[in-house]
Design a protein around this motif. Structure first.
Motif, PDB file in Angstrom:
ATOM      1  N   ASP A   1      18.373  45.708  35.862  1.00 35.06           N
ATOM      2  CA  ASP A   1      18.733  44.454  36.521  1.00 35.06           C
ATOM      3  C   ASP A   1      20.187  44.110  36.220  1.00 35.06           C
ATOM      4  OD1 ASP A   1      18.609  43.515  33.852  1.00 35.06           O
ATOM      5  OD2 ASP A   1      16.526  42.880  34.087  1.00 35.06           O
ATOM      6  N   SER A   2      20.511  42.824  36.128  1.00 35.68           N
ATOM      7  CA  SER A   2      21.913  42.431  35.958  1.00 35.68           C
ATOM      8  C   SER A   2      22.488  42.823  34.604  1.00 35.68           C
ATOM      9  CB  SER A   2      22.071  40.919  36.157  1.00 35.68           C
ATOM     10  OG  SER A   2      21.412  40.202  35.132  1.00 35.68           O
ATOM     11  N   LEU A   3      21.643  43.136  33.636  1.00 32.65           N
ATOM     12  CA  LEU A   3      22.155  43.591  32.349  1.00 32.65           C
ATOM     13  C   LEU A   3      22.836  44.951  32.472  1.00 32.65           C
ATOM     14  CD1 LEU A   3      19.241  42.555  29.952  1.00 32.65           C
ATOM     15  CD2 LEU A   3      21.372  41.344  30.437  1.00 32.65           C
ATOM     16  N   SER A   4      22.571  45.655  33.579  1.00 30.89           N
ATOM     17  CA  SER A   4      23.143  46.990  33.782  1.00 30.89           C
ATOM     18  C   SER A   4      23.901  47.136  35.096  1.00 30.89           C
ATOM     19  CB  SER A   4      22.027  48.051  33.754  1.00 30.89           C
ATOM     20  OG  SER A   4      21.267  47.988  32.576  1.00 30.89           O
ATOM     21  N   ASP A   5      23.721  46.218  36.027  1.00 32.34           N
ATOM     22  CA  ASP A   5      24.303  46.346  37.370  1.00 32.34           C
ATOM     23  C   ASP A   5      25.833  46.456  37.305  1.00 32.34           C
ATOM     24  OD1 ASP A   5      25.045  46.194  40.031  1.00 32.34           O
ATOM     25  OD2 ASP A   5      23.926  44.360  40.458  1.00 32.34           O
ATOM     26  N   PRO A   6      26.415  47.556  37.836  1.00 32.34           N
ATOM     27  CA  PRO A   6      27.872  47.715  37.826  1.00 32.34           C
ATOM     28  C   PRO A   6      28.532  47.283  39.132  1.00 32.34           C
ATOM     29  CG  PRO A   6      26.890  49.786  38.427  1.00 32.34           C
ATOM     30  CD  PRO A   6      25.743  48.793  38.280  1.00 32.34           C
ATOM     31  N   GLY A   7      27.718  46.760  40.066  1.00 31.97           N
ATOM     32  CA  GLY A   7      28.261  46.339  41.348  1.00 31.97           C
ATOM     33  C   GLY A   7      27.425  46.747  42.544  1.00 31.97           C
ATOM     34  N   ASN A   8      26.196  47.190  42.304  1.00 28.47           N
ATOM     35  CA  ASN A   8      25.333  47.591  43.421  1.00 28.47           C
ATOM     36  C   ASN A   8      24.991  46.435  44.352  1.00 28.47           C
ATOM     37  OD1 ASN A   8      24.822  50.467  43.100  1.00 28.47           O
ATOM     38  ND2 ASN A   8      23.752  49.940  41.211  1.00 28.47           N
ATOM     39  N   ASN A   9      25.040  45.199  43.841  1.00 29.13           N
ATOM     40  CA  ASN A   9      24.696  44.044  44.676  1.00 29.13           C
ATOM     41  C   ASN A   9      25.863  43.539  45.518  1.00 29.13           C
ATOM     42  OD1 ASN A   9      22.183  44.146  43.509  1.00 29.13           O
ATOM     43  ND2 ASN A   9      22.109  41.983  42.961  1.00 29.13           N
ATOM     44  N   ASN A  10      27.050  44.080  45.300  1.00 30.51           N
ATOM     45  CA  ASN A  10      28.238  43.543  45.974  1.00 30.51           C
ATOM     46  C   ASN A  10      28.116  43.530  47.491  1.00 30.51           C
ATOM     47  OD1 ASN A  10      29.349  43.218  43.466  1.00 30.51           O
ATOM     48  ND2 ASN A  10      30.869  44.847  43.665  1.00 30.51           N
TER      49      ASN A  10
ATOM     50  N   ALA B   1      22.491  36.834  44.291  1.00 21.83           N
ATOM     51  CA  ALA B   1      22.624  37.471  42.979  1.00 21.83           C
ATOM     52  C   ALA B   1      23.824  38.408  42.983  1.00 21.83           C
ATOM     53  CB  ALA B   1      21.346  38.227  42.631  1.00 21.83           C
ATOM     54  N   LYS B   2      25.001  37.820  42.902  1.00 22.56           N
ATOM     55  CA  LYS B   2      26.242  38.595  42.900  1.00 22.56           C
ATOM     56  C   LYS B   2      27.147  38.119  41.774  1.00 22.56           C
ATOM     57  CE  LYS B   2      26.567  39.800  47.808  1.00 22.56           C
ATOM     58  NZ  LYS B   2      27.444  39.814  48.995  1.00 22.56           N
ATOM     59  N   ALA B   3      28.027  39.011  41.346  1.00 25.05           N
ATOM     60  CA  ALA B   3      28.981  38.664  40.298  1.00 25.05           C
ATOM     61  C   ALA B   3      30.350  39.261  40.622  1.00 25.05           C
ATOM     62  CB  ALA B   3      28.480  39.171  38.949  1.00 25.05           C
ATOM     63  N   ASN B   4      30.682  39.313  41.892  1.00 27.25           N
ATOM     64  CA  ASN B   4      31.956  39.909  42.307  1.00 27.25           C
ATOM     65  C   ASN B   4      33.024  38.841  42.541  1.00 27.25           C
ATOM     66  OD1 ASN B   4      30.651  38.903  44.550  1.00 27.25           O
ATOM     67  ND2 ASN B   4      31.190  40.609  45.906  1.00 27.25           N
ATOM     68  N   TYR B   5      33.066  37.866  41.649  1.00 26.50           N
ATOM     69  CA  TYR B   5      34.060  36.802  41.727  1.00 26.50           C
ATOM     70  C   TYR B   5      34.362  36.323  40.306  1.00 26.50           C
ATOM     71  CZ  TYR B   5      29.685  34.147  41.462  1.00 26.50           C
ATOM     72  OH  TYR B   5      28.450  33.679  41.089  1.00 26.50           O
ATOM     73  N   ARG B   6      35.525  35.727  40.134  1.00 22.34           N
ATOM     74  CA  ARG B   6      35.909  35.235  38.822  1.00 22.34           C
ATOM     75  C   ARG B   6      35.045  34.044  38.425  1.00 22.34           C
ATOM     76  NH1 ARG B   6      40.752  37.141  36.895  1.00 22.34           N
ATOM     77  NH2 ARG B   6      41.082  35.269  35.644  1.00 22.34           N
TER      78      ARG B   6
ATOM     79  N   TYR C   1      33.827  36.354  36.256  1.00 19.93           N
ATOM     80  CA  TYR C   1      33.296  37.662  35.884  1.00 19.93           C
ATOM     81  C   TYR C   1      34.429  38.687  35.854  1.00 19.93           C
ATOM     82  CZ  TYR C   1      28.634  35.751  36.825  1.00 19.93           C
ATOM     83  OH  TYR C   1      27.493  35.005  36.801  1.00 19.93           O
ATOM     84  N   GLY C   2      34.374  39.576  34.881  1.00 19.30           N
ATOM     85  CA  GLY C   2      35.332  40.668  34.809  1.00 19.30           C
ATOM     86  C   GLY C   2      36.650  40.355  34.151  1.00 19.30           C
ATOM     87  N   ILE C   3      36.810  39.159  33.593  1.00 16.68           N
ATOM     88  CA  ILE C   3      38.125  38.775  33.071  1.00 16.68           C
ATOM     89  C   ILE C   3      38.541  39.584  31.846  1.00 16.68           C
ATOM     90  CG2 ILE C   3      38.031  36.431  33.981  1.00 16.68           C
ATOM     91  CD1 ILE C   3      37.218  35.461  31.200  1.00 16.68           C
ATOM     92  N   ASP C   4      37.589  40.243  31.174  1.00 22.34           N
ATOM     93  CA  ASP C   4      37.928  41.041  29.999  1.00 22.34           C
ATOM     94  C   ASP C   4      37.850  42.542  30.255  1.00 22.34           C
ATOM     95  OD1 ASP C   4      38.428  38.833  28.334  1.00 22.34           O
ATOM     96  OD2 ASP C   4      36.283  38.570  27.977  1.00 22.34           O
ATOM     97  N   ILE C   5      37.658  42.926  31.512  1.00 25.35           N
ATOM     98  CA  ILE C   5      37.688  44.336  31.886  1.00 25.35           C
ATOM     99  C   ILE C   5      39.133  44.704  32.207  1.00 25.35           C
ATOM    100  CG2 ILE C   5      36.988  45.986  33.689  1.00 25.35           C
ATOM    101  CD1 ILE C   5      34.346  44.568  33.876  1.00 25.35           C
ATOM    102  N   PRO C   6      39.595  45.908  31.867  1.00 20.99           N
ATOM    103  CA  PRO C   6      40.958  46.315  32.231  1.00 20.99           C
ATOM    104  C   PRO C   6      41.235  46.043  33.709  1.00 20.99           C
ATOM    105  CG  PRO C   6      39.986  47.954  30.800  1.00 20.99           C
ATOM    106  CD  PRO C   6      38.900  46.951  31.094  1.00 20.99           C
ATOM    107  N   GLY C   7      42.324  45.353  33.988  1.00 18.87           N
ATOM    108  CA  GLY C   7      42.626  44.936  35.346  1.00 18.87           C
ATOM    109  C   GLY C   7      42.229  43.498  35.612  1.00 18.87           C
ATOM    110  N   ARG C   8      41.348  42.965  34.748  1.00 21.06           N
ATOM    111  CA  ARG C   8      40.900  41.569  34.819  1.00 21.06           C
ATOM    112  C   ARG C   8      40.386  41.175  36.203  1.00 21.06           C
ATOM    113  NH1 ARG C   8      42.084  38.495  30.485  1.00 21.06           N
ATOM    114  NH2 ARG C   8      43.448  39.387  28.896  1.00 21.06           N
ATOM    115  N   LYS C   9      39.674  42.090  36.830  1.00 20.77           N
ATOM    116  CA  LYS C   9      39.113  41.813  38.144  1.00 20.77           C
ATOM    117  C   LYS C   9      37.595  41.954  38.106  1.00 20.77           C
ATOM    118  CE  LYS C   9      43.129  43.353  40.831  1.00 20.77           C
ATOM    119  NZ  LYS C   9      43.604  44.297  41.883  1.00 20.77           N
ATOM    120  N   PRO C  10      36.884  41.117  38.861  1.00 17.14           N
ATOM    121  CA  PRO C  10      35.425  41.253  38.915  1.00 17.14           C
ATOM    122  C   PRO C  10      35.027  42.564  39.576  1.00 17.14           C
ATOM    123  CG  PRO C  10      36.191  39.676  40.554  1.00 17.14           C
ATOM    124  CD  PRO C  10      37.375  40.011  39.707  1.00 17.14           C
ATOM    125  N   THR C  11      34.025  43.214  39.015  1.00 15.20           N
ATOM    126  CA  THR C  11      33.551  44.493  39.543  1.00 15.20           C
ATOM    127  C   THR C  11      32.153  44.388  40.132  1.00 15.20           C
ATOM    128  OG1 THR C  11      32.611  45.080  37.400  1.00 15.20           O
ATOM    129  CG2 THR C  11      34.890  45.768  37.827  1.00 15.20           C
TER     130      THR C  11
END
Length: 301
Positions: A34-43, A49-54, A56-66
Protein backbone atom coordinates in the motif's frame (compact mmCIF):
# COMPACT_ATOMS: atom_id res chain seq x y z
CA UNK A 1 8.68 7.06 12.66
CA UNK A 2 10.18 4.02 10.95
CA UNK A 3 12.90 2.11 12.73
CA UNK A 4 14.48 1.07 9.46
CA UNK A 5 17.50 -0.70 10.90
CA UNK A 6 15.54 -3.23 12.95
CA UNK A 7 13.61 -4.87 10.17
CA UNK A 8 16.33 -4.43 7.54
CA UNK A 9 18.61 -6.53 9.73
CA UNK A 10 15.91 -9.18 10.07
CA UNK A 11 15.42 -9.30 6.31
CA UNK A 12 19.13 -9.58 5.61
CA UNK A 13 19.39 -12.41 8.14
CA UNK A 14 16.56 -14.29 6.43
CA UNK A 15 18.28 -13.90 3.06
CA UNK A 16 21.67 -14.96 4.40
CA UNK A 17 20.15 -18.17 5.74
CA UNK A 18 19.19 -18.97 2.18
CA UNK A 19 22.78 -18.58 1.04
CA UNK A 20 22.62 -15.31 -0.88
CA UNK A 21 26.10 -13.77 -0.96
CA UNK A 22 26.31 -11.89 -4.27
CA UNK A 23 26.26 -8.13 -4.61
CA UNK A 24 23.44 -7.13 -4.57
CA UNK A 25 22.46 -9.78 -2.06
CA UNK A 26 19.60 -10.79 -4.37
CA UNK A 27 19.38 -10.21 -8.14
CA UNK A 28 15.84 -8.85 -8.02
CA UNK A 29 13.33 -7.38 -5.59
CA UNK A 30 9.54 -7.44 -6.04
CA UNK A 31 7.34 -5.29 -3.82
CA UNK A 32 3.61 -5.57 -3.08
CA UNK A 33 1.67 -3.31 -0.77
CA UNK A 34 0.00 0.00 0.00
CA UNK A 35 1.16 3.58 0.57
CA UNK A 36 3.98 2.44 2.84
CA UNK A 37 5.66 1.13 -0.34
CA UNK A 38 3.99 2.96 -3.25
CA UNK A 39 6.69 4.74 -5.35
CA UNK A 40 4.19 6.49 -7.62
CA UNK A 41 1.91 3.83 -9.09
CA UNK A 42 -1.15 5.91 -8.13
CA UNK A 43 0.03 9.04 -9.94
CA UNK A 44 -1.85 8.21 -13.14
CA UNK A 45 -4.93 6.74 -11.50
CA UNK A 46 -8.24 8.51 -10.94
CA UNK A 47 -8.05 8.43 -7.17
CA UNK A 48 -7.87 10.69 -4.15
CA UNK A 49 -5.09 8.47 -2.81
CA UNK A 50 -2.19 10.37 -4.36
CA UNK A 51 1.00 11.93 -3.07
CA UNK A 52 2.38 13.60 -6.19
CA UNK A 53 2.30 17.11 -4.75
CA UNK A 54 4.21 19.05 -2.12
CA UNK A 55 5.11 18.74 0.70
CA UNK A 56 5.59 15.08 -0.22
CA UNK A 57 9.10 14.41 -1.46
CA UNK A 58 10.76 17.45 0.11
CA UNK A 59 13.62 15.33 1.51
CA UNK A 60 14.22 13.26 -1.63
CA UNK A 61 17.13 14.40 -3.86
CA UNK A 62 15.64 17.02 -6.16
CA UNK A 63 13.02 17.90 -3.53
CA UNK A 64 10.19 16.94 -5.84
CA UNK A 65 7.17 14.73 -5.12
CA UNK A 66 7.45 11.31 -6.74
CA UNK A 67 4.18 9.77 -5.61
CA UNK A 68 5.67 8.34 -2.43
CA UNK A 69 3.49 8.96 0.63
CA UNK A 70 6.49 10.30 2.47
CA UNK A 71 8.71 13.35 2.74
CA UNK A 72 11.64 11.08 1.83
CA UNK A 73 12.33 7.49 0.92
CA UNK A 74 10.04 4.63 1.91
CA UNK A 75 11.01 1.59 3.94
CA UNK A 76 11.39 -0.57 0.83
CA UNK A 77 13.62 2.08 -0.79
CA UNK A 78 15.97 1.80 2.17
CA UNK A 79 15.80 -1.99 2.11
CA UNK A 80 16.76 -1.95 -1.59
CA UNK A 81 19.74 0.27 -0.79
CA UNK A 82 20.84 -2.05 2.00
CA UNK A 83 20.55 -5.02 -0.33
CA UNK A 84 23.00 -3.33 -2.68
CA UNK A 85 20.75 -2.01 -5.44
CA UNK A 86 22.19 1.18 -6.90
CA UNK A 87 18.83 2.36 -8.23
CA UNK A 88 15.43 2.39 -6.57
CA UNK A 89 13.08 -0.40 -7.59
CA UNK A 90 10.85 1.22 -10.25
CA UNK A 91 7.04 1.40 -10.13
CA UNK A 92 5.16 -1.05 -12.31
CA UNK A 93 3.40 1.86 -14.02
CA UNK A 94 6.66 3.00 -15.64
CA UNK A 95 8.79 -0.15 -15.78
CA UNK A 96 10.31 -0.95 -19.14
CA UNK A 97 13.19 -2.71 -20.83
CA UNK A 98 15.75 -4.52 -18.73
CA UNK A 99 14.47 -2.86 -15.53
CA UNK A 100 12.18 -5.83 -15.01
CA UNK A 101 15.16 -8.14 -14.46
CA UNK A 102 16.01 -6.35 -11.21
CA UNK A 103 12.48 -6.19 -9.87
CA UNK A 104 9.34 -4.09 -9.82
CA UNK A 105 7.32 -2.23 -7.20
CA UNK A 106 3.58 -2.93 -7.60
CA UNK A 107 2.41 -1.18 -4.42
CA UNK A 108 -0.58 1.17 -4.57
CA UNK A 109 -1.53 3.73 -1.95
CA UNK A 110 -4.74 2.75 -0.10
CA UNK A 111 -4.61 -0.81 -1.46
CA UNK A 112 -6.02 -3.62 0.61
CA UNK A 113 -6.22 -7.37 0.75
CA UNK A 114 -9.94 -7.21 -0.02
CA UNK A 115 -10.69 -5.93 -3.53
CA UNK A 116 -13.33 -3.42 -2.42
CA UNK A 117 -11.11 -1.75 0.19
CA UNK A 118 -10.66 2.02 -0.38
CA UNK A 119 -12.82 2.00 -3.52
CA UNK A 120 -14.63 5.09 -2.21
CA UNK A 121 -11.38 6.97 -2.95
CA UNK A 122 -11.35 6.00 -6.63
CA UNK A 123 -9.11 3.65 -8.59
CA UNK A 124 -6.88 1.50 -6.39
CA UNK A 125 -4.63 -1.42 -7.34
CA UNK A 126 -5.65 -4.04 -4.78
CA UNK A 127 -3.43 -6.96 -3.76
CA UNK A 128 -5.03 -9.35 -6.25
CA UNK A 129 -4.62 -6.80 -9.07
CA UNK A 130 -0.98 -6.35 -8.12
CA UNK A 131 -0.53 -10.10 -8.48
CA UNK A 132 -2.14 -9.99 -11.91
CA UNK A 133 0.32 -7.26 -12.88
CA UNK A 134 3.11 -9.52 -11.66
CA UNK A 135 1.86 -12.35 -13.85
CA UNK A 136 1.90 -9.99 -16.84
CA UNK A 137 5.48 -9.12 -16.02
CA UNK A 138 6.43 -12.79 -15.78
CA UNK A 139 5.22 -13.21 -19.36
CA UNK A 140 7.62 -10.44 -20.36
CA UNK A 141 10.40 -12.13 -18.39
CA UNK A 142 9.76 -15.39 -20.22
CA UNK A 143 10.45 -13.58 -23.48
CA UNK A 144 13.53 -11.73 -22.24
CA UNK A 145 15.09 -14.83 -20.68
CA UNK A 146 14.26 -17.16 -23.58
CA UNK A 147 11.70 -19.31 -21.86
CA UNK A 148 9.82 -20.04 -18.67
CA UNK A 149 12.51 -22.37 -17.28
CA UNK A 150 15.11 -19.61 -17.20
CA UNK A 151 12.55 -17.10 -15.95
CA UNK A 152 11.52 -19.36 -13.06
CA UNK A 153 15.14 -19.95 -12.10
CA UNK A 154 15.62 -16.17 -11.99
CA UNK A 155 12.44 -15.53 -9.99
CA UNK A 156 13.39 -18.10 -7.36
CA UNK A 157 16.45 -16.01 -6.47
CA UNK A 158 14.48 -12.80 -5.93
CA UNK A 159 13.27 -11.20 -2.72
CA UNK A 160 9.55 -10.46 -2.34
CA UNK A 161 7.94 -8.20 0.26
CA UNK A 162 4.30 -7.65 1.14
CA UNK A 163 3.22 -4.72 3.32
CA UNK A 164 -0.56 -4.60 3.18
CA UNK A 165 -3.70 -4.93 5.31
CA UNK A 166 -4.03 -1.66 7.22
CA UNK A 167 -6.51 -0.21 4.75
CA UNK A 168 -8.76 -3.22 5.17
CA UNK A 169 -9.40 -1.76 8.60
CA UNK A 170 -9.18 2.03 8.30
CA UNK A 171 -10.64 2.22 4.79
CA UNK A 172 -13.12 -0.63 5.07
CA UNK A 173 -14.02 -2.34 8.37
CA UNK A 174 -13.99 0.83 10.49
CA UNK A 175 -15.70 2.94 7.83
CA UNK A 176 -19.40 1.99 8.16
CA UNK A 177 -20.53 4.92 6.03
CA UNK A 178 -19.04 3.19 2.98
CA UNK A 179 -18.71 -0.52 3.83
CA UNK A 180 -20.85 -3.16 5.56
CA UNK A 181 -17.98 -5.39 6.73
CA UNK A 182 -18.03 -3.89 10.23
CA UNK A 183 -21.67 -4.96 10.59
CA UNK A 184 -21.30 -8.34 8.93
CA UNK A 185 -18.12 -9.60 10.62
CA UNK A 186 -16.78 -9.87 14.14
CA UNK A 187 -13.12 -8.93 14.65
CA UNK A 188 -12.22 -12.62 14.53
CA UNK A 189 -14.26 -13.57 11.46
CA UNK A 190 -13.03 -10.51 9.56
CA UNK A 191 -9.41 -11.38 10.31
CA UNK A 192 -10.12 -14.93 9.13
CA UNK A 193 -11.53 -13.60 5.86
CA UNK A 194 -8.41 -11.49 5.31
CA UNK A 195 -6.10 -14.40 6.13
CA UNK A 196 -7.95 -16.62 3.66
CA UNK A 197 -7.32 -14.09 0.88
CA UNK A 198 -3.73 -13.50 2.02
CA UNK A 199 -3.04 -17.25 1.99
CA UNK A 200 -4.35 -17.55 -1.56
CA UNK A 201 -2.24 -14.62 -2.73
CA UNK A 202 0.96 -15.89 -1.13
CA UNK A 203 0.35 -19.31 -2.66
CA UNK A 204 0.01 -17.63 -6.06
CA UNK A 205 3.34 -15.89 -5.46
CA UNK A 206 4.91 -19.23 -4.56
CA UNK A 207 3.54 -20.90 -7.69
CA UNK A 208 5.01 -18.04 -9.71
CA UNK A 209 8.49 -18.71 -8.36
CA UNK A 210 8.72 -16.77 -5.08
CA UNK A 211 10.99 -18.54 -2.58
CA UNK A 212 12.18 -15.65 -0.38
CA UNK A 213 9.09 -13.84 0.90
CA UNK A 214 9.01 -11.23 3.67
CA UNK A 215 5.53 -10.62 5.11
CA UNK A 216 5.13 -7.48 7.18
CA UNK A 217 2.56 -7.44 9.94
CA UNK A 218 0.27 -4.47 10.40
CA UNK A 219 1.39 -1.49 12.44
CA UNK A 220 -0.80 -0.07 15.19
CA UNK A 221 -2.95 1.91 12.78
CA UNK A 222 -5.20 2.97 15.65
CA UNK A 223 -2.37 5.34 16.57
CA UNK A 224 -2.18 7.02 13.15
CA UNK A 225 -3.12 10.67 12.91
CA UNK A 226 -6.23 10.14 10.79
CA UNK A 227 -7.71 7.56 13.14
CA UNK A 228 -7.00 9.57 16.28
CA UNK A 229 -8.52 12.75 14.84
CA UNK A 230 -11.57 10.89 13.55
CA UNK A 231 -12.29 8.77 16.63
CA UNK A 232 -10.37 9.96 19.71
CA UNK A 233 -9.24 13.57 19.28
CA UNK A 234 -8.00 13.76 22.88
CA UNK A 235 -6.29 10.35 23.01
CA UNK A 236 -3.05 8.96 21.69
CA UNK A 237 -4.58 5.85 20.08
CA UNK A 238 -7.90 4.22 19.18
CA UNK A 239 -7.96 0.98 21.16
CA UNK A 240 -10.73 -0.75 19.17
CA UNK A 241 -8.79 -0.43 15.93
CA UNK A 242 -5.57 -1.69 17.51
CA UNK A 243 -7.30 -4.68 19.12
CA UNK A 244 -8.64 -5.75 15.72
CA UNK A 245 -5.25 -5.24 14.06
CA UNK A 246 -3.36 -7.21 16.72
CA UNK A 247 -5.73 -10.13 16.21
CA UNK A 248 -4.98 -10.00 12.49
CA UNK A 249 -1.24 -9.99 13.20
CA UNK A 250 -1.51 -13.10 15.35
CA UNK A 251 -3.25 -14.92 12.52
CA UNK A 252 -0.79 -13.61 9.95
CA UNK A 253 2.13 -14.88 12.01
CA UNK A 254 0.47 -18.30 12.15
CA UNK A 255 -0.06 -18.20 8.38
CA UNK A 256 3.64 -17.58 7.78
CA UNK A 257 4.50 -20.57 9.99
CA UNK A 258 2.00 -22.69 8.06
CA UNK A 259 3.49 -21.72 4.70
CA UNK A 260 6.98 -22.59 5.92
CA UNK A 261 5.78 -26.05 6.98
CA UNK A 262 4.09 -26.71 3.65
CA UNK A 263 6.81 -25.27 1.39
CA UNK A 264 10.16 -26.59 2.57
CA UNK A 265 12.01 -25.13 -0.42
CA UNK A 266 10.93 -21.59 0.47
CA UNK A 267 11.48 -19.16 3.32
CA UNK A 268 8.61 -16.96 4.51
CA UNK A 269 9.64 -14.39 7.13
CA UNK A 270 7.23 -12.43 9.33
CA UNK A 271 8.24 -8.89 10.37
CA UNK A 272 6.55 -7.37 13.42
CA UNK A 273 5.62 -3.70 12.95
CA UNK A 274 3.54 -3.37 16.12
CA UNK A 275 6.18 -1.43 18.04
CA UNK A 276 6.60 1.20 15.34
CA UNK A 277 4.02 3.69 16.59
CA UNK A 278 3.89 7.34 17.48
CA UNK A 279 4.38 7.79 21.19
CA UNK A 280 6.54 9.30 23.90
CA UNK A 281 8.37 6.00 24.49
CA UNK A 282 10.26 6.43 21.20
CA UNK A 283 10.59 10.19 21.28
CA UNK A 284 7.71 10.97 18.91
CA UNK A 285 4.64 12.87 20.04
CA UNK A 286 1.20 13.44 18.55
CA UNK A 287 0.10 17.06 18.77
CA UNK A 288 -3.36 18.54 18.31
CA UNK A 289 -2.22 20.29 15.14
CA UNK A 290 -4.26 18.90 12.26
CA UNK A 291 -1.94 18.50 9.30
CA UNK A 292 -4.14 15.82 7.73
CA UNK A 293 -5.22 18.11 4.90
CA UNK A 294 -2.18 16.93 2.97
CA UNK A 295 -3.35 13.32 3.23
CA UNK A 296 -6.38 11.63 1.78
CA UNK A 297 -8.98 11.37 4.51
CA UNK A 298 -9.57 9.70 6.97
CA UNK A 299 -6.25 7.96 7.18
CA UNK A 300 -3.79 6.43 4.83
CA UNK A 301 -1.73 3.31 4.54
Amino acid sequence: MWRFSSFIVLILISITKLGAHAHPLVPCFFIFGDSLSDPGNNNRLKTKAKANYRPYGIDIPGRKPTGRFSNGLTAVDVIAEQLGFHRRIPPFSSTKGHDILKGVNYASGAAGIRPETSQHLGDIVSFDKQLRNHQKLISRLNTKLNGSTQAQAHLKKCLYTTIIGSNDYINNYFMPEHYSTGRNYTYDSYANSLISLYRRNLQILYKNGARKVVVFGLGLVGCTLGQVIKNRPHSLCVDDVNIAVLLMNDKLKALVAELNRKNRDAKFTYINLQGMVIGPHNGLFLTKLNCSKIFYWPGHA
